[in-house]
Write a protein that holds these residues in place. Structure first.
Motif, PDB file in Angstrom:
ATOM      1  N   GLY A  88       0.785  -1.194  -0.168  1.00  0.00           N
ATOM      2  CA  GLY A  88       0.018  -0.109   0.108  1.00  0.00           C
ATOM      3  C   GLY A  88       0.838   1.126  -0.058  1.00  0.00           C
ATOM      4  N   CYS A  89       0.552   2.118  -1.080  1.00  0.00           N
ATOM      5  CA  CYS A  89       1.534   3.296  -1.084  1.00  0.00           C
ATOM      6  C   CYS A  89       0.540   4.402  -0.879  1.00  0.00           C
ATOM      7  CB  CYS A  89       2.068   3.224  -2.558  1.00  0.00           C
ATOM      8  SG  CYS A  89       3.266   4.922  -2.677  1.00  0.00           S
ATOM      9  N   ILE A  90       0.933   5.319   0.220  1.00  0.00           N
ATOM     10  CA  ILE A  90       0.367   6.811   0.639  1.00  0.00           C
ATOM     11  C   ILE A  90       1.269   7.572  -0.450  1.00  0.00           C
ATOM     12  CG2 ILE A  90      -0.311   8.157   2.134  1.00  0.00           C
ATOM     13  CD1 ILE A  90      -0.274   5.903   4.129  1.00  0.00           C
ATOM     14  N   CYS A  91       0.866   7.917  -1.632  1.00  0.00           N
ATOM     15  CA  CYS A  91       1.759   8.427  -2.344  1.00  0.00           C
ATOM     16  C   CYS A  91       2.142   9.755  -1.910  1.00  0.00           C
ATOM     17  CB  CYS A  91       0.949   8.835  -3.692  1.00  0.00           C
ATOM     18  SG  CYS A  91       0.695   7.249  -4.492  1.00  0.00           S
ATOM     19  N   GLU A  92       1.244  10.823  -1.454  1.00  0.00           N
ATOM     20  CA  GLU A  92       1.507  11.942  -0.742  1.00  0.00           C
ATOM     21  C   GLU A  92       1.350  11.915   0.820  1.00  0.00           C
ATOM     22  OE1 GLU A  92       0.144  15.106  -2.918  1.00  0.00           O
ATOM     23  OE2 GLU A  92       0.704  14.247  -4.830  1.00  0.00           O
ATOM     24  N   ARG A 110       7.325   0.209  -9.820  1.00  0.00           N
ATOM     25  CA  ARG A 110       7.006   1.402  -9.318  1.00  0.00           C
ATOM     26  C   ARG A 110       5.445   1.610  -8.962  1.00  0.00           C
ATOM     27  NH1 ARG A 110       8.785   5.704 -13.736  1.00  0.00           N
ATOM     28  NH2 ARG A 110       8.725   7.076 -11.996  1.00  0.00           N
ATOM     29  N   CYS A 111       5.427   2.535  -7.995  1.00  0.00           N
ATOM     30  CA  CYS A 111       3.801   2.614  -7.755  1.00  0.00           C
ATOM     31  C   CYS A 111       2.938   3.029  -8.846  1.00  0.00           C
ATOM     32  CB  CYS A 111       3.647   3.711  -6.518  1.00  0.00           C
ATOM     33  SG  CYS A 111       2.191   4.261  -6.299  1.00  0.00           S
ATOM     34  N   PRO A 112       1.890   2.734  -9.215  1.00  0.00           N
ATOM     35  CA  PRO A 112       1.190   3.073 -10.509  1.00  0.00           C
ATOM     36  C   PRO A 112       0.700   4.687 -10.326  1.00  0.00           C
ATOM     37  CG  PRO A 112       0.145   1.345  -9.223  1.00  0.00           C
ATOM     38  CD  PRO A 112       1.025   1.650  -8.483  1.00  0.00           C
ATOM     39  N   SER A 113       0.500   5.167  -9.116  1.00  0.00           N
ATOM     40  CA  SER A 113       0.147   6.339  -9.115  1.00  0.00           C
ATOM     41  C   SER A 113       0.944   7.577  -8.890  1.00  0.00           C
ATOM     42  CB  SER A 113      -0.775   6.608  -7.922  1.00  0.00           C
ATOM     43  OG  SER A 113      -1.286   7.741  -7.747  1.00  0.00           O
ATOM     44  N   CYS A 114       2.219   7.270  -8.231  1.00  0.00           N
ATOM     45  CA  CYS A 114       3.170   8.501  -7.867  1.00  0.00           C
ATOM     46  C   CYS A 114       4.629   7.915  -8.499  1.00  0.00           C
ATOM     47  CB  CYS A 114       3.313   8.500  -6.317  1.00  0.00           C
ATOM     48  SG  CYS A 114       4.123   7.272  -5.581  1.00  0.00           S
ATOM     49  N   GLY A 115       4.594   6.756  -8.977  1.00  0.00           N
ATOM     50  CA  GLY A 115       6.151   6.509  -9.437  1.00  0.00           C
ATOM     51  C   GLY A 115       7.330   6.116  -8.371  1.00  0.00           C
TER      52      GLY A 115
HETATM   53 ZN   LIG Z   1       2.326   5.848  -4.759  1.00  0.00          ZN
END
Ligand SMILES: [Zn+2]
Length: 127
Positions: A88-92, A110-115
């Motif tokens: 789980g990535c909390i992008c920001e 890479r995270c599909p949202s933030c990279g």
């Molecule tokens: Zn992310």
């Protein structure tokens, strides 16, 4: 008043002869070194964890994870006992949603949202 009581009890203790009964010290008192430490009394899995922590390892991820930049050169390290793991990535920092994706063994992904880069590393449990 309290000081008089203290003086009286101290005098009584000092004037006791050798024939008077004494309260025996507890066999496991701290002054005798009788209370075993955690290291001395730990067994089983707890002992294995303590030994691993002494060596600087964190087999069950109990400590705060180290910080990574998330770049290609310094990817987020994700330990796993399997060939893939869901991440789980909390992008920001202020995001209220979590981006979930599967991370597979091998090259960093890479995270599909933030990279941000994530890398799966094999991890073995100590038992
Ligand atoms: Zn992310």
């Amino acid at each position: 008043m309290a000081s008089r009581l203290l003086v009286r009890s101290a005098l009584r203790a000092l004037t006791r002869g050798p024939g008077t009964a004494r309260v025996p010290l507890a066999a496991r008192s701290m002054s005798a070194g009788g209370i075993p430490t955690d290291e001395e009394q730990a067994t089983g899995l707890e002992r294995k964890i303590m030994k691993a922590l002494e060596k600087g390892k964190d087999p069950y991820s109990m400590l705060k994870p180290p910080q990574y930049a998330g770049t290609k050169e310094d990817p987020h390290i994700v330990p796993s006992i399997n060939k893939k793991r869901i991440v789980g990535c909390i992008c920001e920092e202020d995001n209220t949603s979590v981006i979930w994706f599967w991370l597979h063994e091998g090259e960093p992904q890479r995270c599909p949202s933030c990279g941000a880069h994530y890398k799966l590393v094999p991890h073995e449990l100590p038992h």
